[in-house]
Design a protein around this motif. Structure first.
Motif, short mmCIF file in Angstrom:
data_model
loop_
_atom_site.label_atom_id
_atom_site.label_comp_id
_atom_site.label_asym_id
_atom_site.label_seq_id
_atom_site.Cartn_x
_atom_site.Cartn_y
_atom_site.Cartn_z
N CYS A 165 -3.12 29.42 63.19
CA CYS A 165 -3.56 28.38 64.12
C CYS A 165 -3.54 27.00 63.47
O CYS A 165 -3.44 25.98 64.18
CB CYS A 165 -4.95 28.69 64.65
SG CYS A 165 -4.97 30.06 65.84
N TRP A 217 -8.78 27.86 58.02
CA TRP A 217 -8.62 27.03 59.22
C TRP A 217 -8.70 25.58 58.76
O TRP A 217 -9.76 24.98 58.68
CB TRP A 217 -9.71 27.33 60.26
CG TRP A 217 -9.44 26.66 61.58
CD1 TRP A 217 -9.55 25.34 61.87
CD2 TRP A 217 -8.98 27.29 62.78
NE1 TRP A 217 -9.18 25.09 63.17
CE2 TRP A 217 -8.83 26.28 63.75
CE3 TRP A 217 -8.67 28.61 63.13
CZ2 TRP A 217 -8.40 26.55 65.06
CZ3 TRP A 217 -8.24 28.87 64.42
CH2 TRP A 217 -8.11 27.86 65.37
N GLU A 276 -7.19 32.95 70.66
CA GLU A 276 -6.81 31.64 70.14
C GLU A 276 -7.56 30.51 70.85
O GLU A 276 -7.95 29.52 70.23
CB GLU A 276 -5.30 31.46 70.28
CG GLU A 276 -4.52 32.30 69.27
CD GLU A 276 -3.19 32.80 69.81
OE1 GLU A 276 -2.30 31.97 70.06
OE2 GLU A 276 -3.04 34.03 69.98
N GLY A 283 -0.06 26.68 65.42
CA GLY A 283 -0.91 26.29 66.54
C GLY A 283 -1.02 24.80 66.77
O GLY A 283 -1.55 24.36 67.80
N SER A 309 -4.26 22.94 68.29
CA SER A 309 -5.36 23.54 67.54
C SER A 309 -6.25 22.50 66.88
O SER A 309 -7.41 22.78 66.58
CB SER A 309 -4.82 24.51 66.48
OG SER A 309 -3.96 23.84 65.58
N CYS A 364 -0.65 30.22 68.61
CA CYS A 364 -0.71 30.22 67.16
C CYS A 364 0.37 31.06 66.49
O CYS A 364 0.51 31.01 65.26
CB CYS A 364 -2.09 30.69 66.68
SG CYS A 364 -3.44 29.58 67.13
#
Length: 577
Positions: free
Chosen positions: A184, A445, A396, A188, A192, A145
């Motif tokens: 992330c 996120w 992560e 990421g 991710s 990330c």
């Protein structure tokens, strides 16, 4: 990594009744079918040819490239690592036994490599032991990330405490959680957004086919139970035997419906399980007395509360020739949570409380000197690891699954209030467990997996599922195992009264039941409760010696406990299990 050889503690043996395999077949009638969508996704991927090569002296390794997105089987790929330890009796081999240690973020290849040290010989004789590192994790292509260790360390510095206490720490932690989630969701990618448990279940189904098994035989621990539950419901007709030890309720895990506005622990109730275990330890310590419990003088529960009040008001500063260390309330609580992971949870939690109480009291007595040494040993073990070279993506990997699987509250700023509520409901541990998913706030996120599975979780499988739960588990609340036994129509609950996290290896009864199920698909009798090999405060302190650690004590001579991984707060007082 390999586990070191250590002293084993073995207690008495409890028996168990088993149901013959023929009766199981009737229970497994009319299984649900794998959906057309899932069949198309995984079956359109050609069976990989695993180029096995010798590794780690006792194993074989391979890597395979699988679709990043199973809706695009010819598109971008991600590399998945696989390791197997071949069955000792290849002539009479049953097939492959897939293992997952939990986490999320635990390495499947590591637990498979360690299988000879914790699995019963009967399983090692008849199964190739297979471990798959979930995507983004371990020896598979890693999620990353941050562009550098420096960038990662700047964010982790805001998060690298057991849990925040007070407005200042909460603000810092919230800022770190936001920065982590944003990293992330950008740097990421693409992993991710492709690390959901559903993707791992699809990978495992393709690899099952690659090793030549028509149906899956699986043993999963902790979060590994979620992976097992997903597989059972996504591929219900492809199950040979599925044993899941230390269950999480997948409905709570995904946060379906209104639960999506609640933090993870408000759904899973891990903190409630930990508090229930600690309360029981207080009672047994008080009943056992000072001859058997190091913290029995007076009222253990009241004295424990006094320690926490003292640490909140003023942390303990401990100094020796190697440096000065500050022990806060959060450090103490997190260390006690870690101690609850051991089959010797009673002895370990109460000894730690006694040591901290001695340090708070102060002085230069031999008892205080011994307490200082014990606590500093814990600190140094934990501080041996950190966010320095090489790049460590362990947090992560955990968040890549937790955040992608579930629906979480929108704003990271809501966690302090939500964890305060949890701490009132489950004292001490509500905040400790509650902050784990703070980086998953939906506004920070933002990467998603459109193919994440969200249920249902009530499919009838082609073979029965064995669910194992223990009363005093501080991470995977026993109530979740009970709930899943009622949801899965073709399942059986095996209960254990052991301490610590998960049951395999803690008693001959539970271990034999799991082994026999995996070997013969033979279920334990309904209502079976297994006795563990150890209960707290049964040996006098002066003659009992040093208690075994969570990774050394096993009910099976010559074996250790499985290296189970579970998401939990990091503490300077514990190096982890």
């Amino acid at each position: 990594m390999h586990l070191s050889r250590s002293r084993l503690v073995v207690a008495g043996i409890a028996g168990i009744a088993l149901v013959a395999g023929s009766s199981v077949a009737a229970e497994a009638a009319s299984p649900a079918r794998t959906s057309k969508i899932e069949s198309k996704r995984v079956d359109s991927v050609p069976t990989p040819k695993l180029g096995w090569y010798k590794c780690y002296e006792i194993a074989e390794c391979a890597t395979v490239k699988l679709p990043l997105d199973y809706d695009k089987p010819k598109g971008a790929k991600t590399e998945i690592a696989v390791l197997r330890v071949k069955a000792k009796d290849q002539k009479h081999k049953i097939g492959s036994l897939f293992l997952n240690p939990g986490g999320p973020g635990g390495s499947g290849t590591d637990i498979a490599l360690n299988a000879p040290y914790f699995l019963s010989e009967s399983l090692l004789q008849k199964f190739d032991i297979v471990g798959v590192d979930p995507r983004g994790i371990g020896a598979s292509a890693n999620i990353k990330c941050f562009t550098s260790v420096k960038a990662q360390s700047a964010v982790m510095a805001k998060l690298n405490i057991a849990f925040p206490v007070g407005a200042k720490q909460e603000a810092t932690y919230t800022a770190g959680a936001k920065a982590f989630g944003k990293a992330c969701s950008t740097t990421g990618k693409p992993l991710s957004g492709a690390m959901s448990t559903a993707e791992v279940a699809r990978d495992m189904d393709v690899i099952r086919r690659a090793v030549g098994d028509k149906k899956l035989t699986y043993l999963g621990f902790s979060y590994g139970t979620v992976l097992g539950e997903y597989y059972a419901n996504m591929f219900p007709d492809r199950v040979r035997a599925l044993a899941i030890d230390g269950n999480l309720d997948p409905r709570a895990w995904v946060g379906a419906g209104s639960a999506g506005d609640r933090i993870l622990d408000a759904r899973l109730h891990s903190a409630d399980g930990a508090y229930r275990a600690l309360k029981e330890i207080f009672k047994r310590c008080d009943r056992a007395g000072e001859k058997y419990c190091a913290f029995a003088a007076g009222n253990p529960e009241a004295n424990f509360a006094a320690i926490t009040r003292s640490l909140k008001a003023k942390p303990v500063v401990v100094t020796d020739e190697e440096g000065t260390f500050t022990i806060t309330y959060a450090d103490f609580v997190s260390a006690e949570l870690s101690a609850l992971y051991s089959p010797y949870a009673g002895e370990n939690t109460m000894q730690l409380a006694a040591d901290i109480a001695a340090l708070i009291k102060g002085g230069s007595s031999p008892a205080v000197a011994a307490a200082r040494t014990s606590v500093l040993d814990r600190i140094r073990t934990a501080r041996a690891t950190g966010y320095d070279f090489p790049y460590d993506n362990s947090f992560e990997t955990t968040m890549g699954v937790v955040c992608t699987d579930g629906t979480h509250p929108k704003n990271a700023a809501s966690w302090p209030a939500a964890t305060a509520v949890r701490d009132r409901q489950a004292p001490y541990f509500g905040r400790a467990w509650g902050y784990i998913d703070a980086p998953c706030a939906r506004s920070t996120w933002t990467v998603r997996d459109e193919d994440a599975y969200r249920g249902p979780f009530n499919k009838r499988t082609s073979a029965p599922v064995l669910l194992i739960g223990n009363y005093w588990d501080p991470a995977t609340n026993y109530d979740a195992s009970v709930a899943m036994s009622r949801v899965l129509p073709n399942s059986r609950l095996l209960t254990s009264d052991n301490w610590g996290h998960t049951a395999y290896g803690t008693g001959a009864c539970a271990t034999a039941a799991i082994d026999n199920y995996l070997l013969k698909v033979a279920l334990p009798a309904k209502g079976t409760t297994c006795a563990a090999e150890h209960q707290p405060f049964t040996e006098p302190i002066e003659t009992g010696g040093e208690p075994a650690t969570a990774t050394t004590m096993s009910a099976t001579p010559g074996k250790r406990l499985p290296p189970v991984a579970a998401p939990r707060p990091v503490s300077i007082l514990t190096g982890g299990r």
